[in-house]
Design a protein around this motif. Structure first.
Motif, mmCIF file in Angstrom:
data_model
loop_
_atom_site.group_PDB
_atom_site.id
_atom_site.type_symbol
_atom_site.label_atom_id
_atom_site.label_comp_id
_atom_site.label_asym_id
_atom_site.label_seq_id
_atom_site.Cartn_x
_atom_site.Cartn_y
_atom_site.Cartn_z
ATOM 1 N N ALA A 264 11.245 69.390 28.176
ATOM 2 C CA ALA A 264 11.775 68.724 28.603
ATOM 3 C C ALA A 264 11.037 69.236 30.510
ATOM 4 C CB ALA A 264 12.717 68.960 30.064
ATOM 5 N N THR B 67 7.116 67.595 30.610
ATOM 6 C CA THR B 67 7.246 66.776 30.670
ATOM 7 C C THR B 67 7.515 66.676 32.378
ATOM 8 O OG1 THR B 67 8.970 65.847 31.137
ATOM 9 C CG2 THR B 67 7.990 65.412 29.314
ATOM 10 N N LYS C 100 3.389 65.545 35.487
ATOM 11 C CA LYS C 100 4.053 64.374 35.840
ATOM 12 C C LYS C 100 3.964 64.618 37.712
ATOM 13 C CE LYS C 100 7.340 60.611 35.105
ATOM 14 N NZ LYS C 100 8.824 60.688 34.213
ATOM 15 N N LYS D 266 8.517 59.037 23.042
ATOM 16 C CA LYS D 266 9.562 60.280 22.948
ATOM 17 C C LYS D 266 8.059 60.580 22.053
ATOM 18 C CE LYS D 266 12.681 62.372 20.963
ATOM 19 N NZ LYS D 266 13.485 62.663 20.448
ATOM 20 N N ARG E 238 4.746 61.052 23.686
ATOM 21 C CA ARG E 238 4.575 62.348 24.162
ATOM 22 C C ARG E 238 4.526 63.956 23.335
ATOM 23 N NH1 ARG E 238 10.274 63.248 27.490
ATOM 24 N NH2 ARG E 238 10.509 65.266 25.164
ATOM 25 N N LYS F 274 3.826 55.737 30.947
ATOM 26 C CA LYS F 274 4.941 54.831 31.777
ATOM 27 C C LYS F 274 5.835 54.134 30.810
ATOM 28 C CE LYS F 274 3.337 53.238 35.222
ATOM 29 N NZ LYS F 274 2.928 52.966 36.199
ATOM 30 N N GLU F 275 7.012 54.153 31.342
ATOM 31 C CA GLU F 275 7.436 53.041 30.369
ATOM 32 C C GLU F 275 7.378 51.588 30.750
ATOM 33 O OE1 GLU F 275 11.464 56.167 30.151
ATOM 34 O OE2 GLU F 275 11.598 54.196 29.033
ATOM 35 N N ALA F 276 7.414 51.474 31.624
ATOM 36 C CA ALA F 276 7.059 49.843 33.076
ATOM 37 C C ALA F 276 6.132 49.924 31.661
ATOM 38 C CB ALA F 276 6.854 50.668 34.091
#
Lengths: 128, 335
Positions: free
Chosen positions: A2, A5, A9, A47, A50, A60-62
């Motif tokens: 965790a 990430t 970022k 995931k 990543r 990016k999730e978008a």
């Protein structure tokens, strides 16, 4: 994991910005690659990408949602809902035969491009 | 068991989607995001995060959701090509929402994406077709002529037909065509094998019918082969996924979007129901007649029941599609 990430970022070194620019052009292919062996849902794909890079690269999730829509429209993946009862239901993506064909082509293209670029870069670096 | 704070997610999503008309597409996206957020929250909690904090973190990581929603609307208007149409880069792409007539014609799209067949494939196809033709002729000669070892020669001839056709099927399926991507090799082999097996089975049954002293082993070998092939076909068919290229899908999509409003089946539920009931009665009768005829007269003639049923079915379809001799377009009003 965790922490990884969070770290990536916050800071964006110049070299990484270049790499992700290059990587962004291959988002479709990367997503198809994660689906080759099994169906996955959105966060799982995120995931997988990543974690596969040890948190070095994340899409990016978008961007991913847009990619999914495009892939579904082109018939490269098919979407179906899972049967989770708890929490939110998950939308799973499965690669199609068209998707496999496009993926194979993309990998072949990339391999060829990579070879050419490597050759050219070495050419420049070597003493003449 | 992870118990996470779902209300934060629900409230957040309802807030984000508050001012957007809830079309099926938008609803779909909302549910998908909800599922993914829930998965992320569950993961964070499993690593010991506080429920509310986990929800907040998941939402923060999601990034700009408005951007995704905005794309939903644009998507209808344009779909970026995947590896398509390098030559057509300068010209506007056909729009999904464009009125009929404005879009690029099917012919144009076809020519732009044309894939030439591989010369080797063409040569193989010609050779295999020749082998098939030779095999078919030999098979027919063996069926008609009454040689002593004719069963053997006919069986061999059938193999000469079944195997090349199976190979042809596999070979064509792994080829890239103008409209289709190549099939993965194992699937293509599956289709080819099934085709060869069913042809072999049918050839054996044909020999059984033609033989003057009926050889039971022909049926005992033929029927399982046919059944096996049907099972294999069903499996392959049920697991088959899309293999159409993006441009072909688009053309298909446009065609159905702009096509005449449906057929009579969709317009007139009563006619559709009548059609279904009649068809049901017809085929149940046909199966019954087939069984009775098989017992009374034998397999040589009982197939006539199915043939008759097929003829009646065609008449039924014609009567359904063209009621009172009118073409369907005159009974429908444009949508």
């Amino acid at each position: 994991m965790a922490d990884n990430t969070k770290a990536s970022k916050g800071t964006t070194p110049a070299s990484e910005a270049f790499a992700s620019d290059l990587l962004r052009g291959h988002t479709d292919t990367i997503v198809l690659a994660t689906l080759r062996d099994t169906d996955r849902y959105g966060y799982e794909i995120y995931k997988t990408i990543r974690d596969a890079t040890g948190g070095e690269y994340e899409i990016k999730e978008a961007t991913l949602y847009a990619t999914f829509r495009r892939l579904v429209n082109d018939g490269l993946v098919e979407a179906h809902w899972g049967d989770e009862s708890q929490g939110g239901r998950r939308k799973y993506y499965a690669i199609t035969d068209a998707g496999r064909a496009v993926f194979r082509r993309a990998v072949a293209d990339w391999t060829a491009t990579q070879r050419i670029i490597n050759t050219l870069l070495e050419l420049k670096g070597s003493p003449s | 068991m992870t118990r996470y704070d779902t209300s934060t997610i629900h409230r957040y999503l309802d807030g984000v989607f508050a001012n957007i008309p809830l079309t099926p597409d938008v609803q779909d996206l909302k549910e998908e995001i909800r599922g993914n957020l829930a998965a992320r929250v569950a993961e964070l909690e499993a690593s010991g995060a506080d429920p509310t904090a986990a929800s907040r973190k998941a939402i923060k990581e999601l990034g700009d959701i408005d951007e995704i929603i905005a794309q939903l609307g644009d998507d209808e208007a344009e779909t970026p090509p995947v590896g398509a149409a390098r030559s057509g880069a300068g010209r506007p792409r056909p729009h999904r929402s464009a009125p009929p007539g404005v879009r690029v014609s099917t012919t144009e799209a076809y020519l732009r994406n044309k894939v030439r067949p591989h010369p080797g494939y063409v040569a193989r196809t010609v050779l295999l077709s020749l082998a098939t033709a030779v095999g078919a002729v030999a098979y027919i000669i063996a069926l008609v002529g009454g040689d002593s070892s004719w069963v053997l020669s006919a069986g061999a001839a059938a193999c000469v037909v079944a195997i090349p056709i199976g190979l042809l099927v596999t070979d064509s399926l792994v080829q890239e065509t103008t409209a289709n991507h190549p099939l993965p090799l194992w699937r293509a082999i599956g289709y080819g094998l099934s085709t060869a097996v069913i042809l072999g089975g049918l050839a054996l049954l044909g020999l059984y019918v033609a033989a003057s002293p009926r050889d039971a082993w022909l049926v005992m070998a033929g029927v399982p082969l046919v059944v096996l092939a049907i099972v294999a076909y069903s499996y392959l068919g049920a697991t088959q996924t899309n293999r159409k290229k993006a441009w072909a899908r688009e053309v298909e999509h446009d065609f159905f979007a702009n096509a005449q409003p449906a057929n009579r089946l969709e317009e007139d539920p009563a006619a559709a129901a009548r059609f279904g009931i009649f068809s049901g009665i017809l085929w149940i009768t046909a199966i019954g007649a087939f069984i009775v005829l098989s017992i009374q007269i034998g397999f040589a003639w009982s197939w006539v029941a199915f043939f008759a049923a097929l003829l009646i079915q065609m008449a039924l379809v014609a009567g359904m599609v063209f009621p009172h001799g009118l073409p369907p377009s005159s009974t429908t009003q444009g949508k």
